[in-house]
Scaffold this active site. Structure first.
Site, PDB file in Angstrom:
ATOM      1  CB  THR A 263      -0.954   0.000   1.220  1.00 55.13           C
ATOM      2  OG1 THR A 263      -1.825  -1.117   1.106  1.00 55.13           O
ATOM      3  CG2 THR A 263      -1.805   1.263   1.283  1.00 55.13           C
ATOM      4  CG  PHE A 265       0.360   4.611   3.688  1.00 51.38           C
ATOM      5  CD1 PHE A 265      -0.848   4.538   4.359  1.00 51.38           C
ATOM      6  CD2 PHE A 265       1.066   3.437   3.458  1.00 51.38           C
ATOM      7  CE1 PHE A 265      -1.352   3.319   4.802  1.00 51.38           C
ATOM      8  CE2 PHE A 265       0.578   2.211   3.891  1.00 51.38           C
ATOM      9  CZ  PHE A 265      -0.631   2.151   4.563  1.00 51.38           C
TER      10      PHE A 265
END
Ligand SMILES: O=C(O)C(=O)C[C@]1(C(=O)O)C=C[C@@H](O)C=C1
Length: 363
Positions: A263, A265
């Site tokens: 992921t 960010f």
């Protein structure tokens, strides 16, 4: 195996004397950082102490010079913590993240800012934006895209009506585990809690191992971990931080369907970040609803050989912005070739907003 006492003693003596040296050097470095703070404050009373471009340069340099035997990431993590402590000496840094405690976003905040930053959980992405905008915290950390599940649209939408800038990015490898409490009856698990994205990322594993268990989406993995403490027939899918926070046991580790699951960010704030030497820029562009609009928009990037790293389309929320594109590309707004492309894009679009130029994630 038995330790040879003379050998062990002399090695430990050597470690002691090396530690003395490291201690002296870290203290000298911290003194330097204090002086840097004085210089910054003298030249500008509203000075910003956190300098993402400089931190990226320091970490990249350390990774390049690292002679081993520690691997470069490990070494950079040690320096990450040294810099985090130095920055805290200059000014305590407050960071809001999408909570609750124990989420991957908290892990990302720690990875980016180190242990010395004060991190505060927020209940929703727009709350993180609001806290940063109000100046209640210095920076915010929000998820923006996952390699398996795609974009976090809430984060993109929050940029549309905010003056917040992107100051950095951090990419985290996401490992999900099936967790139970000590009171859980493991062979009677009939319900699995997790964030909808995490349930989706472990879909095949769940089909194979818990085909009959009800999958219950909740607001975060950490919330899932908290909930199963009081339910003997439920398990949670969450990461290491949540497992540790709630004292849960891993029944199965790394159950994500794709081993490269990660992921990205964003670090949000309000400062302009100068060039670090390896940067990315994020913009949002509104185009009129006409044939060939996307082609017109992308053509200048191609002509100037600028690498696009992401292109997302979001429905416009106002009548004027028919198509809204979020574009990430390699380069920095202060580079002439990037400035030239943006100039051309401005001529073709009905609105262009630069969300920020920032160092490509190092760790
Ligand atoms: O170089 C600076 O501007 C510093 O403040 C020093 C330092 C560091 O410890 O190296 C600390 C914090 C900044 O974010 C960047 C670097």
């Amino acid at each position: 195996m038995t330790d040879s006492p003379t050998n062990l003693d002399s090695l430990r003596e050597r470690i002691d004397s090396l530690d003395n040296e490291i201690l002296r050097l870290i203290s000298a470095r911290a003194e330097c950082a204090k002086q840097v703070a004085e210089v910054k404050t003298k030249s500008d009373p509203g000075a910003v102490f956190y300098r993402p471009e400089r931190e990226a340069q320091v970490l990249r340099r350390i990774m390049e010079l690292n002679p081993g035997p520690l691997n470069s990431e490990e070494m950079a993590r040690l320096f990450r913590e040294i810099m985090s402590a130095c920055l805290a000496l200059e000014q305590p840094t407050k960071v809001a993240y999408l909570g609750p405690e124990g989420t991957f976003t908290q892990q990302a905040a720690l990875k980016h800012f180190g242990e010395s930053a004060v991190s505060m959980p927020m209940a929703a992405i727009d709350e993180v934006f609001r806290e940063v905008e109000a100046g209640a915290v210095n920076y915010g950390v929000v998820p923006v895209e996952n390699s398996t599940e795609g974009v976090v649209s809430h984060t993109l939408d929050s940029f549309m009506d905010s003056s917040i800038r992107i100051c950095g990015e951090v990419v985290l490898r996401i490992h999900h585990h099936l967790l139970v409490a000590d009171t859980t009856l493991r062979d009677k698990v009939s319900r699995v809690y997790s964030h909808p994205q995490s349930l989706a990322q472990c879909r095949k594993w769940l089909d194979a191992h818990y085909p009959r268990a009800e999958r219950v989406p909740v607001s975060s993995n950490a919330e899932a971990a908290r909930m199963i403490k009081s339910e003997w027939h439920s398990a949670a899918i969450a990461g290491d931080m949540a497992a540790k926070l709630y004292g849960l046991e891993k029944v199965a580790e790394k159950i994500e369907d794709r081993p490269d699951n990660s992921t990205r960010f964003l670090i949000i704030g309000s400062q302009h970040v100068p060039m670090s030497g390896e940067d990315k820029t994020s913009i949002v562009v509104a185009m009129r609803n006409q044939p060939g609009a996307l082609h017109d928009l992308l053509e200048p990037f191609h002509r100037h050989s600028i690498d696009l790293t992401r292109l997302e389309t979001r429905p416009s929320r106002t009548g004027v912005w028919n198509y809204v594109f979020f574009i990430d590309f390699k380069g920095h707004v202060d580079e002439p070739r990037v400035a030239a492309v943006l100039e051309e894009v401005r001529l073709r679009a009905s609105e262009v907003k630069v969300l920020g130029s920032y160092p490509v994630g190092v760790l």
